[in-house]
Scaffold this active site. Structure first.
Site, mmCIF file in Angstrom:
data_model
loop_
_atom_site.group_PDB
_atom_site.id
_atom_site.type_symbol
_atom_site.label_atom_id
_atom_site.label_comp_id
_atom_site.label_asym_id
_atom_site.label_seq_id
_atom_site.Cartn_x
_atom_site.Cartn_y
_atom_site.Cartn_z
ATOM 1 C CG ASN A 3 0.971 3.393 -12.779
ATOM 2 O OD1 ASN A 3 0.617 4.189 -13.646
ATOM 3 N ND2 ASN A 3 0.230 2.346 -12.424
ATOM 4 C CB SER A 11 -2.696 13.326 -15.007
ATOM 5 O OG SER A 11 -3.901 13.630 -15.673
ATOM 6 C CB THR A 26 -7.197 2.072 -17.542
ATOM 7 O OG1 THR A 26 -7.766 3.151 -16.790
ATOM 8 C CG2 THR A 26 -5.988 2.556 -18.322
ATOM 9 C CG ASP A 68 -1.832 1.129 1.360
ATOM 10 O OD1 ASP A 68 -1.743 2.056 0.529
ATOM 11 O OD2 ASP A 68 -2.667 1.114 2.282
ATOM 12 C CB VAL A 69 1.634 3.956 -2.475
ATOM 13 C CG1 VAL A 69 2.084 3.013 -3.580
ATOM 14 C CG2 VAL A 69 0.283 4.576 -2.775
ATOM 15 C CB THR A 115 -9.087 10.303 -21.330
ATOM 16 O OG1 THR A 115 -9.338 11.613 -20.812
ATOM 17 C CG2 THR A 115 -10.049 9.326 -20.690
ATOM 18 C CB VAL A 116 -5.264 5.921 -20.382
ATOM 19 C CG1 VAL A 116 -4.635 4.661 -20.968
ATOM 20 C CG2 VAL A 116 -4.274 7.066 -20.344
ATOM 21 C CE1 TYR A 137 -5.877 11.457 -10.838
ATOM 22 C CE2 TYR A 137 -6.208 12.930 -12.701
ATOM 23 C CZ TYR A 137 -5.676 11.775 -12.166
ATOM 24 O OH TYR A 137 -4.927 10.930 -12.963
HETATM 25 P P1 NAD Z 1 -6.360 1.537 -12.528
HETATM 26 O O1 NAD Z 1 -7.403 1.840 -11.505
HETATM 27 O O2 NAD Z 1 -6.679 0.647 -13.679
HETATM 28 O O3 NAD Z 1 -5.064 0.972 -11.798
HETATM 29 C C1 NAD Z 1 -4.570 1.582 -10.627
HETATM 30 C C2 NAD Z 1 -3.911 0.506 -9.780
HETATM 31 O O4 NAD Z 1 -3.362 1.169 -8.610
HETATM 32 C C3 NAD Z 1 -4.902 -0.555 -9.280
HETATM 33 O O5 NAD Z 1 -4.383 -1.860 -9.528
HETATM 34 C C4 NAD Z 1 -4.997 -0.277 -7.779
HETATM 35 O O6 NAD Z 1 -5.200 -1.439 -6.992
HETATM 36 C C5 NAD Z 1 -3.634 0.352 -7.489
HETATM 37 N N1 NAD Z 1 -3.664 1.157 -6.271
HETATM 38 C C6 NAD Z 1 -4.586 2.093 -5.921
HETATM 39 N N2 NAD Z 1 -4.297 2.574 -4.695
HETATM 40 C C7 NAD Z 1 -3.172 1.945 -4.282
HETATM 41 C C8 NAD Z 1 -2.391 1.999 -3.104
HETATM 42 N N3 NAD Z 1 -2.747 2.785 -2.076
HETATM 43 N N4 NAD Z 1 -1.295 1.219 -3.014
HETATM 44 C C9 NAD Z 1 -0.940 0.392 -4.028
HETATM 45 N N5 NAD Z 1 -1.646 0.273 -5.169
HETATM 46 C C10 NAD Z 1 -2.757 1.035 -5.278
HETATM 47 O O7 NAD Z 1 -5.891 2.982 -13.033
HETATM 48 P P2 NAD Z 1 -5.023 3.472 -14.303
HETATM 49 O O8 NAD Z 1 -5.956 4.179 -15.204
HETATM 50 O O9 NAD Z 1 -4.149 2.402 -14.817
HETATM 51 O O10 NAD Z 1 -4.151 4.618 -13.580
HETATM 52 C C11 NAD Z 1 -2.817 4.417 -13.201
HETATM 53 C C12 NAD Z 1 -2.169 5.770 -12.988
HETATM 54 O O11 NAD Z 1 -2.319 6.548 -14.178
HETATM 55 C C13 NAD Z 1 -2.778 6.613 -11.854
HETATM 56 O O12 NAD Z 1 -1.739 7.282 -11.169
HETATM 57 C C14 NAD Z 1 -3.635 7.620 -12.601
HETATM 58 O O13 NAD Z 1 -3.787 8.828 -11.874
HETATM 59 C C15 NAD Z 1 -2.804 7.825 -13.847
HETATM 60 N N6 NAD Z 1 -3.546 8.352 -14.985
HETATM 61 C C16 NAD Z 1 -4.623 7.662 -15.496
HETATM 62 C C17 NAD Z 1 -5.303 8.189 -16.593
HETATM 63 C C18 NAD Z 1 -6.483 7.497 -17.203
HETATM 64 O O14 NAD Z 1 -7.194 8.136 -18.006
HETATM 65 N N7 NAD Z 1 -6.734 6.220 -16.919
HETATM 66 C C19 NAD Z 1 -4.900 9.413 -17.135
HETATM 67 C C20 NAD Z 1 -3.807 10.087 -16.591
HETATM 68 C C21 NAD Z 1 -3.136 9.532 -15.516
#
Ligand code: NAD
Length: 249
Positions: A80, A132, A180, A53-54, A177-178, A145
């Site tokens: 990440n 982001s 995911t 857990d971060v 926006t990705v 955020y």
């Molecule tokens: P996601 O929800 O698919 O994956 C995030 C992962 O982080 C999950 O597996 C979750 O369990 C883990 N996580 C969450 N809190 C945690 C904690 N306290 N300790 C350890 N692990 C933890 O999300 P994603 O879309 O892959 O996003 C990943 C990163 O990319 C994030 O930092 C997000 O802010 C950034 N991001 C996402 C997007 C988007 O559009 N999806 C855009 C810009 C930035």
């Protein structure tokens, strides 16, 4: 992308979305990868899942020690893991502000602290933070955020300045926006998810969402020796959203 033979990467949030794509990219390039997540999912072969857990320094210290013990060191860290927050400045209470900043910003600090003793022993050390588009563009309903990712953007540069003399490079990626599970969860809450998805796609000049693999390719580049002269940089992977100004049609 190759070039990771003999190297060990750690990816937080590696169990899903962008993090999981980074894990796959490092493995394809020949690395061994520690997957740190609240839920690392099924791992094995060239990957080691560790529940971490971060928001908890103890769990991060133990996770880094475990990865280093199994794989013999750590060369690359991808900060990440992150969580979402929706709303204007009036929407989130103090507890929510503290919780999101604790994970998205202090989480990067804690994880880096835990990894640095190992990174210092590597001759190819690199850190990549997931920032982001929200760090640099004003988006509606993203006050908390955006503040968290703006902090990651600035922190990346400060860390790069502090670590350059030790040969440790620090960069960030700034995705748009990705597509995911994170975005799927957000869309599921919209009144019309398909219309909302079309709007998010149209916001990016390429007219589509970014893929997790496209972000992972940028992360892999910044982490690789090919980017040996790049530190303190932010690489946009946003379909042109930050840099382009197109005429409305
Ligand atoms: P996601 O929800 O698919 O994956 C995030 C992962 O982080 C999950 O597996 C979750 O369990 C883990 N996580 C969450 N809190 C945690 C904690 N306290 N300790 C350890 N692990 C933890 O999300 P994603 O879309 O892959 O996003 C990943 C990163 O990319 C994030 O930092 C997000 O802010 C950034 N991001 C996402 C997007 C988007 O559009 N999806 C855009 C810009 C930035």
């Amino acid at each position: 992308m190759g070039g990771f033979d003999g190297l060990v990467a750690v990816v937080t949030g590696g169990g899903s979305g962008i993090g999981a794509a980074c894990v796959a990219a490092f493995v394809a390039g020949g690395a061994k990868v520690g997957v740190l997540d609240l839920d690392p999912g099924e791992q094995g072969g060239a990957t080691l899942g560790v529940v971490a857990d971060v928001a908890d320094q103890g769990s991060l210290d133990a996770a880094m020690a475990r990865v280093a013990e199994v794989y013999g060191g750590i060369d690359i860290l991808v900060n990440n893991a992150g969580i979402s927050a929706v709303g204007t400045v009036e929407a989130n209470d103090d507890d929510e502000w503290h919780r999101v900043l604790d994970v998205n910003v202090v989480g990067v600090v804690r994880t880096t602290k835990a990894a640095l003793p190992y990174l210092r022993r590597s001759s190819r050390a690199a850190i990549v933070n997931t920032s982001s588009i929200a760090a640099t563009a004003g988006l509606m309903q993203r006050a908390l955020y955006s503040a968290s990712k703006g902090a990651v953007h600035s922190l990346t540069r400060a860390m790069a300045a502090d670590l350059v003399s030790e040969g440790i490079r620090v960069n960030s990626v700034a995705p748009g926006t990705v597509d995911t599970p994170w975005v799927a969860r957000l869309l599921a809450k919209a009144a019309d998810p398909e219309a909302e998805k079309r709007q998010l796609a149209a916001r990016q000049p390429t007219g589509r969402l970014v893929t997790a693999e496209e972000v992972a390719a940028a992360v892999a580049y910044l982490a690789s020796p090919a980017a040996g002269a790049t530190t303190g940089a932010s690489l946009a992977v946003d379909g042109g959203m930050n840099g382009l100004r197109l005429p409305r049609v």
